[in-house]
Design a protein around this motif. Structure first.
Motif, PDB file in Angstrom:
ATOM      1  N   UNK A 170     -29.780  -9.878  30.045  1.00 27.09           N
ATOM      2  CA  UNK A 170     -28.932  -8.966  30.814  1.00 27.09           C
ATOM      3  C   UNK A 170     -28.151  -8.131  29.820  1.00 27.09           C
ATOM      4  N   UNK A 171     -28.331  -6.817  29.886  1.00 23.73           N
ATOM      5  CA  UNK A 171     -27.805  -5.904  28.882  1.00 23.73           C
ATOM      6  C   UNK A 171     -26.840  -4.937  29.553  1.00 23.73           C
ATOM      7  N   UNK A 172     -25.762  -4.621  28.855  1.00 21.98           N
ATOM      8  CA  UNK A 172     -24.798  -3.680  29.412  1.00 21.98           C
ATOM      9  C   UNK A 172     -24.570  -2.524  28.459  1.00 21.98           C
ATOM     10  N   UNK A 173     -24.018  -1.457  29.000  1.00 19.97           N
ATOM     11  CA  UNK A 173     -23.567  -0.335  28.180  1.00 19.97           C
ATOM     12  C   UNK A 173     -22.074  -0.538  27.915  1.00 19.97           C
ATOM     13  N   UNK A 174     -21.226   0.422  28.255  1.00 19.20           N
ATOM     14  CA  UNK A 174     -19.806   0.312  27.923  1.00 19.20           C
ATOM     15  C   UNK A 174     -19.080  -0.742  28.753  1.00 19.20           C
ATOM     16  N   UNK A 175     -19.480  -0.920  29.997  1.00 20.45           N
ATOM     17  CA  UNK A 175     -18.792  -1.840  30.910  1.00 20.45           C
ATOM     18  C   UNK A 175     -19.618  -3.109  31.075  1.00 20.45           C
ATOM     19  N   UNK A 176     -19.137  -4.254  30.597  1.00 21.15           N
ATOM     20  CA  UNK A 176     -19.911  -5.492  30.655  1.00 21.15           C
ATOM     21  C   UNK A 176     -19.750  -6.281  31.952  1.00 21.15           C
ATOM     22  N   UNK A 202     -27.179  -2.524  23.545  1.00 20.83           N
ATOM     23  CA  UNK A 202     -26.920  -1.087  23.484  1.00 20.83           C
ATOM     24  C   UNK A 202     -27.036  -0.554  22.059  1.00 20.83           C
ATOM     25  N   UNK A 203     -26.807  -1.407  21.083  1.00 20.96           N
ATOM     26  CA  UNK A 203     -26.925  -0.980  19.681  1.00 20.96           C
ATOM     27  C   UNK A 203     -28.352  -0.590  19.315  1.00 20.96           C
ATOM     28  N   UNK A 204     -29.328  -1.034  20.119  1.00 26.53           N
ATOM     29  CA  UNK A 204     -30.734  -0.690  19.888  1.00 26.53           C
ATOM     30  C   UNK A 204     -31.133   0.585  20.619  1.00 26.53           C
ATOM     31  N   UNK A 205     -30.156   1.277  21.200  1.00 27.06           N
ATOM     32  CA  UNK A 205     -30.413   2.531  21.928  1.00 27.06           C
ATOM     33  C   UNK A 205     -31.321   2.325  23.136  1.00 27.06           C
ATOM     34  N   UNK A 206     -31.136   1.205  23.845  1.00 23.42           N
ATOM     35  CA  UNK A 206     -31.959   0.942  25.021  1.00 23.42           C
ATOM     36  C   UNK A 206     -31.217   1.195  26.332  1.00 23.42           C
ATOM     37  N   UNK A 207     -29.977   1.679  26.252  1.00 20.06           N
ATOM     38  CA  UNK A 207     -29.194   1.873  27.474  1.00 20.06           C
ATOM     39  C   UNK A 207     -29.000   3.353  27.805  1.00 20.06           C
ATOM     40  N   UNK A 208     -29.956   4.182  27.412  1.00 17.63           N
ATOM     41  CA  UNK A 208     -29.833   5.620  27.666  1.00 17.63           C
ATOM     42  C   UNK A 208     -29.613   5.911  29.141  1.00 17.63           C
ATOM     43  N   UNK A 209     -30.395   5.303  30.014  1.00 18.40           N
ATOM     44  CA  UNK A 209     -30.248   5.558  31.453  1.00 18.40           C
ATOM     45  C   UNK A 209     -28.853   5.193  31.928  1.00 18.40           C
ATOM     46  N   UNK A 210     -28.375   4.023  31.548  1.00 16.13           N
ATOM     47  CA  UNK A 210     -27.040   3.594  31.966  1.00 16.13           C
ATOM     48  C   UNK A 210     -25.969   4.508  31.383  1.00 16.13           C
ATOM     49  N   UNK A 211     -26.137   4.865  30.120  1.00 13.24           N
ATOM     50  CA  UNK A 211     -25.141   5.682  29.424  1.00 13.24           C
ATOM     51  C   UNK A 211     -25.045   7.078  30.014  1.00 13.24           C
ATOM     52  N   UNK A 212     -26.176   7.614  30.467  1.00 11.01           N
ATOM     53  CA  UNK A 212     -26.208   8.981  30.975  1.00 11.01           C
ATOM     54  C   UNK A 212     -25.876   9.068  32.459  1.00 11.01           C
ATOM     55  N   UNK A 213     -26.341   8.088  33.226  1.00 12.83           N
ATOM     56  CA  UNK A 213     -26.277   8.224  34.679  1.00 12.83           C
ATOM     57  C   UNK A 213     -25.257   7.314  35.367  1.00 12.83           C
ATOM     58  N   UNK A 214     -24.819   6.252  34.717  1.00 11.72           N
ATOM     59  CA  UNK A 214     -23.877   5.324  35.349  1.00 11.72           C
ATOM     60  C   UNK A 214     -22.494   5.371  34.705  1.00 11.72           C
ATOM     61  N   UNK A 215     -22.446   5.255  33.384  1.00 12.82           N
ATOM     62  CA  UNK A 215     -21.157   5.190  32.692  1.00 12.82           C
ATOM     63  C   UNK A 215     -20.255   6.388  32.974  1.00 12.82           C
ATOM     64  N   UNK A 216     -20.756   7.638  32.961  1.00 15.96           N
ATOM     65  CA  UNK A 216     -19.850   8.769  33.200  1.00 15.96           C
ATOM     66  C   UNK A 216     -19.176   8.746  34.573  1.00 15.96           C
TER      67      UNK A 216
END
Length: 259
Positions: A170-176, A202-216
């Motif tokens: 289970x991987x998270x971006x900014x919000x765990x 996220x350090x492996x750059x695998x959370x692009x979708x979450x970072x772009x579409x959810x986090x903002x």
């Protein structure tokens, strides 16, 4: 149905949306659902065996995502082509968006791709995908339903010769917060070896979708990674969907209680 907007490319490159009227707040996303390699790109110089392997897609991920969508009454959006044509979980400036090498495999059709060819693929695959997902999320927010974005992936049991013990990552971006709630539910309800931020983070750059579409938008989000030998048959996909639907439901209940 397919997402419709003015960036849709010819040849069916728009994302596929299933159960568009789903009543669950969960929005399921499957970026690596397909190993299709349509014209004009063809097989990129790969063998049939390679195009069926994990380098080309996430085996079992779409079947699992569809099973979760049915059980949760959730909307599902998934990409229609192989991630070797364009990896929809990578930004256009990332080498991994159109990789020249994946794991131990060279990708001949990506080895000498020109800037013009990169742009053409980005327009044909990534922009329809990104715009379709963005429009779906924006429409739900505007309608008063803030989606919970959950991406569905699978990973290979052996990576660069090293076996992986983890079964459910289970991987998270900014919000765990959601990822931790899912981890707690998985450890309490399943016999899976569940780990946070494994086998990637996220350090492996695998959370692009979450970072772009959810986090903002401040949307709850998580990326789920299932070891693909655990969803290698339709029966295994069904069993895992039964299991993870309960896990996600418990995690969402916990999030609501804590709010």
């Amino acid at each position: 149905m397919r997402a419709q907007d003015d960036t849709d490319a010819p040849g069916g490159m728009a994302p596929v949306i299933e159960n568009a009227g789903g009543q669950s707040p969960v929005l399921l996303v499957c970026e690596h659902a397909s190993n299709a390699m349509p014209a004009p790109w063809g097989n990129l110089g790969l063998t049939a065996e390679q195009t069926r392997a994990h380098i080309a897609w996430d085996p079992g991920a779409l079947g699992l995502a569809r099973g979760l969508a049915r059980r949760l009454d959730a909307t599902l959006i998934h990409a229609p082509v192989s991630r070797l044509i364009y990896d929809c979980n990578r930004a256009p400036d990332m080498a991994g968006a159109m990789p020249a090498r994946s794991e131990v495999h060279d990708i001949p059709g990506n080895a000498a791709i020109t800037p013009a060819e990169r742009l053409a693929r980005t327009k044909a695959v990534y922009l329809p995908w990104a715009n379709g997902l963005h429009n779906l999320i924006a429409a739900r927010i505007a309608g008063g339903l803030r989606p919970v974005v959950v991406t569905i992936h699978s990973f290979t049991p052996v990576y660069h010769g090293q076996p992986r013990a983890v079964e459910f990552g289970i991987i998270h971006d900014a919000d765990p917060a959601l990822a931790r709630a899912i981890l707690a539910a998985a450890r309490g309800q399943t016999g899976l070896d569940a780990q946070l931020n494994e086998p990637y983070s996220a350090a492996d750059d695998v959370t692009h979708t979450l970072r772009l579409h959810a986090t903002p938008y401040g949307l709850q989000n998580a990326m789920l990674e299932i070891r693909n030998d655990l969803i290698a048959t339709p029966q295994a996909e069904t069993a895992m969907a039964d299991c993870l639907a309960l896990v996600l439901s418990a995690a969402l209940t916990e999030m609501r209680t804590a709010a």
